[in-house]
Motif scaffolding. Structure first.
Motif, PDB file in Angstrom:
ATOM      1  N   LEU A  62       0.823  -1.204   0.000  1.00  0.00           N
ATOM      2  CA  LEU A  62       0.000   0.000   0.000  1.00  0.00           C
ATOM      3  C   LEU A  62       0.861   1.261   0.000  1.00  0.00           C
ATOM      4  O   LEU A  62       2.048   1.230   0.340  1.00  0.00           O
ATOM      5  CB  LEU A  62      -0.917   0.017   1.231  1.00  0.00           C
ATOM      6  CG  LEU A  62      -1.821  -1.207   1.433  1.00  0.00           C
ATOM      7  CD1 LEU A  62      -2.636  -1.056   2.707  1.00  0.00           C
ATOM      8  CD2 LEU A  62      -2.717  -1.421   0.222  1.00  0.00           C
ATOM      9  N   TRP A  95       0.471   5.834   0.447  1.00  0.00           N
ATOM     10  CA  TRP A  95      -0.291   7.068   0.645  1.00  0.00           C
ATOM     11  C   TRP A  95       0.631   8.240   0.359  1.00  0.00           C
ATOM     12  O   TRP A  95       1.793   8.241   0.791  1.00  0.00           O
ATOM     13  CB  TRP A  95      -0.791   7.197   2.082  1.00  0.00           C
ATOM     14  CG  TRP A  95      -1.770   6.141   2.492  1.00  0.00           C
ATOM     15  CD1 TRP A  95      -3.132   6.211   2.479  1.00  0.00           C
ATOM     16  CD2 TRP A  95      -1.463   4.836   2.994  1.00  0.00           C
ATOM     17  NE1 TRP A  95      -3.687   5.054   2.919  1.00  0.00           N
ATOM     18  CE2 TRP A  95      -2.687   4.175   3.251  1.00  0.00           C
ATOM     19  CE3 TRP A  95      -0.268   4.150   3.248  1.00  0.00           C
ATOM     20  CZ2 TRP A  95      -2.746   2.885   3.745  1.00  0.00           C
ATOM     21  CZ3 TRP A  95      -0.322   2.871   3.739  1.00  0.00           C
ATOM     22  CH2 TRP A  95      -1.549   2.240   3.987  1.00  0.00           C
ATOM     23  N   SER A 122      -8.291   3.608   6.623  1.00  0.00           N
ATOM     24  CA  SER A 122      -7.914   3.473   5.216  1.00  0.00           C
ATOM     25  C   SER A 122      -7.190   2.151   4.967  1.00  0.00           C
ATOM     26  O   SER A 122      -7.433   1.472   3.965  1.00  0.00           O
ATOM     27  CB  SER A 122      -7.011   4.642   4.796  1.00  0.00           C
ATOM     28  OG  SER A 122      -6.539   4.471   3.471  1.00  0.00           O
ATOM     29  N   GLN A 155      -8.531  -1.239   2.559  1.00  0.00           N
ATOM     30  CA  GLN A 155      -7.775  -1.886   1.477  1.00  0.00           C
ATOM     31  C   GLN A 155      -7.456  -3.354   1.770  1.00  0.00           C
ATOM     32  O   GLN A 155      -6.904  -4.037   0.927  1.00  0.00           O
ATOM     33  CB  GLN A 155      -6.494  -1.083   1.219  1.00  0.00           C
ATOM     34  CG  GLN A 155      -6.808   0.313   0.692  1.00  0.00           C
ATOM     35  CD  GLN A 155      -5.557   1.116   0.467  1.00  0.00           C
ATOM     36  OE1 GLN A 155      -4.863   0.931  -0.533  1.00  0.00           O
ATOM     37  NE2 GLN A 155      -5.241   2.004   1.384  1.00  0.00           N
ATOM     38  N   THR A 164      -4.654  10.103  -3.506  1.00  0.00           N
ATOM     39  CA  THR A 164      -3.635   9.082  -3.294  1.00  0.00           C
ATOM     40  C   THR A 164      -2.838   8.909  -4.580  1.00  0.00           C
ATOM     41  O   THR A 164      -3.349   9.162  -5.679  1.00  0.00           O
ATOM     42  CB  THR A 164      -4.268   7.734  -2.899  1.00  0.00           C
ATOM     43  OG1 THR A 164      -3.225   6.757  -2.761  1.00  0.00           O
ATOM     44  CG2 THR A 164      -5.253   7.256  -3.940  1.00  0.00           C
ATOM     45  N   GLU A 215      -5.003   1.724  -3.812  1.00  0.00           N
ATOM     46  CA  GLU A 215      -5.836   2.434  -2.834  1.00  0.00           C
ATOM     47  C   GLU A 215      -6.976   3.153  -3.531  1.00  0.00           C
ATOM     48  O   GLU A 215      -8.113   3.156  -3.045  1.00  0.00           O
ATOM     49  CB  GLU A 215      -5.000   3.430  -2.031  1.00  0.00           C
ATOM     50  CG  GLU A 215      -5.817   4.088  -0.918  1.00  0.00           C
ATOM     51  CD  GLU A 215      -5.043   5.126  -0.128  1.00  0.00           C
ATOM     52  OE1 GLU A 215      -5.530   5.510   0.941  1.00  0.00           O
ATOM     53  OE2 GLU A 215      -3.972   5.555  -0.587  1.00  0.00           O
TER      54      GLU A 215
END
Length: 364
Positions: A145, A147, A159, A163, A280, A285
């Motif tokens: 992931l 951000w 968040s 995911q 993002t 995401e």
């Protein structure tokens, strides 16, 4: 109901009650639980006499802690907002259970070096806060992931959970004699259980409100994300591969097969496309949040709320129950998405969702 006030070192300062004749009196209360981000909030109003105002204000300073005891349950909150009403001679507090470190702490831009389990991500932001992971029902899953923006820690944890197949979060505490021994962040595939409990109009429920709308329906979302550093245009889903059998990526769009079959434009096989953006730089995401959004608008918006006379023991937020209204011919299996409870008013209100229409189960 009794609430105890402590300072930041958990030294007890005083108390207020709805039960004891002497001391500070609680005049209003509301506890709100929601599955949206897992945070529990508590609003309470406390009356004072003019000569005791300064004492109560010292108890209720924003940032102090509040322990709540009712019905054998002990709860722990941080006082976030304090409002004094001189005319009414009351102080109203807004409290949350996640704590200032998570509510106000900032989670910055972050990019994982590889796929990691959810506990690895949570540890990046709860380390040093006093919280630790409690229940973890998805320990075997891994994701890579990223951000590129900032958020609060509670928002970032929510968040992360989104995911990981739309997992859900809650917070809990171990409390012994007004001391917090453990603080947990819990991770669930889905909070609650199928209770198969029936809440009947006129018995457990006094009122049901239902609203249906097709104003916001879409069968596809044209998705854009944030603009990566050094780039001039935001990311899209173009080139990203995703297909779970119903939802799939086609170019820049996230599409839904079942929604298209039902709501495709009249006489055509064309999608009803709306725009969607999420800040993002990660396509995964962006896709995960877009799926959550499209699920919420791919069909008739059906919202239901209920005023509950009596909530059966053991039923809580996230649980699935059956709503029964024989006169209104309503038989619906639904989850309790939000619960608002007031001890003083003796009331419970629920926001319901994730509906499944049921047969009445009554023979002719």
């Amino acid at each position: 109901m009794i609430v105890y006030f402590t300072d930041r070192r958990l030294n007890v300062l005083g108390l207020a009650s709805s039960e004891i004749a002497t001391g500070f009196a609680i005049t209003e209360d509301k506890k709100t639980e929601s599955i949206e981000n897992g945070v529990v909030t508590f609003d309470v109003t406390i009356a004072y006499e003019q000569e005791t105002k300064e004492t109560l204000e010292s108890y209720c300073e924003a940032g102090n802690y509040l322990f709540r005891s009712t019905g054998g349950e002990a709860e722990f909150y941080t006082i976030i907002d304090e409002e004094t009403d001189s005319a009414d001679q009351t102080i109203t507090l807004y409290c949350e259970d996640a704590g200032m470190d998570l509510l106000n702490g900032v989670a910055g831009a972050f990019k994982a070096d590889a796929a990691h389990p959810i506990a690895w991500y949570f540890d990046q932001w709860i380390k040093g806060t006093g919280f630790e992971i409690g229940v973890n029902e998805i320990a075997s899953l891994s994701r890579k992931l990223e951000w590129d923006g900032e958020s609060t820690i509670t928002e970032r944890l929510a968040s992360v959970a989104t995911q990981f197949d739309n997992a859900e979060v809650s917070y809990s505490f171990e409390i012994d004699r007004l001391k917090v021994s453990k603080m947990y962040v819990n991770i669930f595939k889905k909070r609650g259980a199928n209770k198969a409990v029936k809440l009947r109009m006129g018995r457990e429920i006094s009122n049901i409100k239902i609203k249906k709308s097709v104003a916001d329906i879409a069968t596809a979302l044209k998705c854009t994300g944030g603009t990566p550093e050094g780039k001039e245009t935001p990311i899209t889903l173009n080139g990203y591969k995703f297909d779970d059998g119903d939802f799939y990526v086609d170019g820049d769009n996230l599409c839904c097969r079942s929604a298209l079959k039902r709501w495709g434009r009249l006489g055509t096989n064309q999608h009803i496309v709306k725009t969607y953006s999420y800040d993002t730089s990660s396509q995964s995401e962006l896709c995960a949040h877009a799926v959550t959004k499209l699920k919420s608008i791919k069909d008739t918006a059906f919202t239901m709320s209920a005023d509950i006379i009596r909530l059966p023991d053991g039923v809580g937020v996230g649980d699935r129950v059956i709503i029964v209204d024989d006169e209104g011919k309503t038989y619906v299996s639904t989850r309790l998405l939000t619960l608002e409870k007031s001890v003083l008013a003796g009331s419970v209100a629920a926001t319901l969702g994730d509906y499944i229409q049921q047969d009445a189960g009554i023979s002719a």
